[in-house]
Design an enzyme around this catalytic site. Sequence first.
Site, PDB file in Angstrom:
ATOM      1  N   ASP A 291       0.830  -1.209   0.000  1.00 21.89           N
ATOM      2  CA  ASP A 291       0.000   0.000   0.000  1.00 21.89           C
ATOM      3  C   ASP A 291       0.867   1.262   0.000  1.00 21.89           C
ATOM      4  O   ASP A 291       2.062   1.229   0.322  1.00 21.89           O
ATOM      5  CB  ASP A 291      -0.912  -0.021   1.237  1.00 21.89           C
ATOM      6  CG  ASP A 291      -2.239   0.671   1.001  1.00 21.89           C
ATOM      7  OD1 ASP A 291      -2.313   1.514   0.089  1.00 21.89           O
ATOM      8  OD2 ASP A 291      -3.191   0.369   1.748  1.00 21.89           O
TER       9      ASP A 291
ATOM     10  N   ASP B 208     -10.803   2.091  -3.250  1.00 19.31           N
ATOM     11  CA  ASP B 208     -11.369   1.874  -1.919  1.00 19.31           C
ATOM     12  C   ASP B 208     -12.888   1.929  -1.952  1.00 19.31           C
ATOM     13  O   ASP B 208     -13.539   1.614  -0.960  1.00 19.31           O
ATOM     14  CB  ASP B 208     -10.851   2.938  -0.941  1.00 19.31           C
ATOM     15  CG  ASP B 208      -9.514   2.549  -0.342  1.00 19.31           C
ATOM     16  OD1 ASP B 208      -9.103   1.386  -0.499  1.00 19.31           O
ATOM     17  OD2 ASP B 208      -8.871   3.415   0.288  1.00 19.31           O
TER      18      ASP B 208
HETATM   19  C1  GLA Z   1      -5.830   1.883   2.160  1.00 19.46           C
HETATM   20  C2  GLA Z   1      -6.213   0.715   1.295  1.00 19.46           C
HETATM   21  C3  GLA Z   1      -7.253  -0.115   1.991  1.00 19.46           C
HETATM   22  C4  GLA Z   1      -6.705  -0.589   3.332  1.00 19.46           C
HETATM   23  C5  GLA Z   1      -6.262   0.596   4.151  1.00 19.46           C
HETATM   24  C6  GLA Z   1      -5.542   0.153   5.410  1.00 19.46           C
HETATM   25  O1  GLA Z   1      -6.885   2.783   2.277  1.00 19.46           O
HETATM   26  O2  GLA Z   1      -6.677   1.151   0.055  1.00 19.46           O
HETATM   27  O3  GLA Z   1      -7.623  -1.217   1.204  1.00 19.46           O
HETATM   28  O4  GLA Z   1      -5.632  -1.468   3.112  1.00 19.46           O
HETATM   29  O5  GLA Z   1      -5.385   1.442   3.431  1.00 19.46           O
HETATM   30  O6  GLA Z   1      -5.098   1.205   6.156  1.00 19.46           O
END
Ligand code: GLA
Length: 726
Positions: A477, A547
């Site tokens: 990420d 997301d």
């Molecule tokens: C980001 C990712 C999510 C999740 C969060 C965790 O927003 O896109 O899928 O992994 O971080 O903090």
Amino acid sequence: MIEFSQRMQTFHLTNGQISYLLKIEDHQYLSHLYFGPAVKDYSGHFSYPRQARSFSPSPAAYPRHDFSLDTVMLEYPAGNDDFRVPAITLRHPDGSRVSDFRYDSYQITKGKPDLAGLPHTYVTDDNDCETLCLTLKDALSGLRLHLFYTIFAQQDVISRHVVLHNDGANTCTIEKIASLNLDFPNQPMDLIHLPGGWAKERMVVREPVTTGIKLLDSKRGASSSQQNPAVILTAKETTETLGDAYGLTLVYSGNHEITVEKDQYDQTRATIGINSFGFDWQLAPGASFTAPEALLAYSDQGLNGLSRQFHQVINQHLIPQRYQKMDRPILVNNWEGTYFDFNDEKILAIAKEAQALGIEMFVLDDGWFGHRDSDNSSLGDWFEYPGKLKNGLVALAQEIKALGLQFGLWFEPEMISEDSELFRAHPDWRLQVPGRQPASGRQQFVLDFSRQEVRDEIFRQMTAVLDQLPIDYIKWDMNRNMTDVFSAVLPANQQGEVAHRYILGLYELIDRLTKRYPTILFESCSGGGARFDCGLLYYMPQTWTSDDTDAGERMKIQYGTSLIYPQSTMGAHVSAVPNHQVGRNTSLLTRGNVAMGGLLGYELDLTQLSTEEKSEIKEQVAFYKEHRQLLQYGDFYRLVSPFDDNLVAWQFISRDQKESIVFFAQQYAQPNPPLRVLKLQGLNPDLTYQINDQEIAGDELMQIGFYLPIDLHGDFDSRLVVLKAK
Ligand code: GLA
């Protein structure tokens, strides 16, 4: 595939489907002649009308009296007496910005060279492509420019990149170096691009190309959700199925810059490359600089045809070879199910449900390391403190594996929290300008990945975890934009290099990790889909698309993403309702149908589901497994766009055209709805297909189509229909 004509002084790149033509003009300038459908034997008739010079006040430096760089279509413009957007701008030691690159020599080779430290398309058989390298020289400065063009045999794609060498005696400053310039003759064109934002990535915008300069870029340190590094130029009349479409995309994950300019003669110029904003690079004597690769595709079969070219080149020549055509696992991720609030029991309970439903992998998301119980701490501390997971991560992973599931884990390696051991030990390791308070984003800061020792420490921490774990997958990420772009270890005149050095450092670290753990499947992520680009796909064959897991929103996001990227790259999860991002309720059927448009996964607390919901998920999983190759790797056709219509439809077709799956949905329920006919694509007209309880010929399904059922009920109701050839 590549020919040089001595008589005409032209280079012709062709694979029988497309042709790319360029010419060495008088005084050794490189002009662009053509890119489009193949021409068999180019006669040389097409050349720059020299009389144009006498009508135009555009300057032409002596002795170019009949030839103005400002009017001709150029291959790689350097500005000065061409007043359009340049591909390259250099600042010489005397402060001047005038460069004069002239053609010097060429080389044609089979296969394709690697790009040092940068992601790139590749071939495993040198017969699959041919490469032209043109060398240009700027005599006064001693700079040597190499323009590389690789044409693929099977895909209507040309990859391009640029290398600049300094053979001179002085350091020169690169202010701009585009990866690709493409000039089009006077013709009305449309521009399609993919802007957006967090949770609304890659929305499709189509607009006419008008006089002036359109700039599409990212200054965020990442390819960004605000503007994907890709554009499509089309003829006015081009549709999803018909007409000219030219696509440009960058194989790069950092700041990018795309310009589309319509000039005084209504010629269009497109450039794509590293963003020149905030960028400059000191090129010392003897040094060279490689600008990232760009991909150029063409189709005369509209946007679907163009997307298929990109999908094929990404699937066959960009993602790691090991993952080509490999069944991607159906996973469950605990993020939306638990957020930070989990322990061993909760995780194991979800994993057990997942196993019973046929799901294949459990992914433990954010919150397993340091003191990470909220998003304000511990980034940079990739180790456990005893407590949260009673028996520790290794024991948990082993238990999950013992259930017969694969195990995956979340990391955000590029970040640092002020509340971390790492920050306490190395407060100068984040990007920051001495004396200024750096901007915080999601209460975290960006590590200076341009520094080797910073990357080495993250490598050390990650390998210490990974070496002990039975692990199959990593979610990588990157949750905030880059600000305060300054490195503590570079001199003042090299601070313009930091953003690019960061990306080179990122690639170096990922390369080291993916080589050390070749069997771990990596999925990239960036606050959802803010780094969906061909750069990361070279190392990590899949990307978390957004997301926003709402099925209604996802129809648009996945539709837009599919313009460039294949469905085998798009992570897509079924989540709980009401949806956490938009509060909408959609049926489990539609959530499943939409997620099957990408790499199916689940992201909810499976232990909270009713018996009916569990059995529905079990059926979805079984259906996906049965049709996985078709859904993940079949040819993808967009049929009806949610950006233009209340209806949305797309279709998957197997290579042998014997199997197909059609998805359609209505967005908003309408009273007394219109009767809609859906025409399919890509079928074999001579085959007969079993569809529901009917047998219908391929040509009928494509030419006449079928009425959509009138029982679509309520907002975002959807269906999947399977077709099998008899
Ligand atoms: C980001 C990712 C999510 C999740 C969060 C965790 O927003 O896109 O899928 O992994 O971080 O903090």
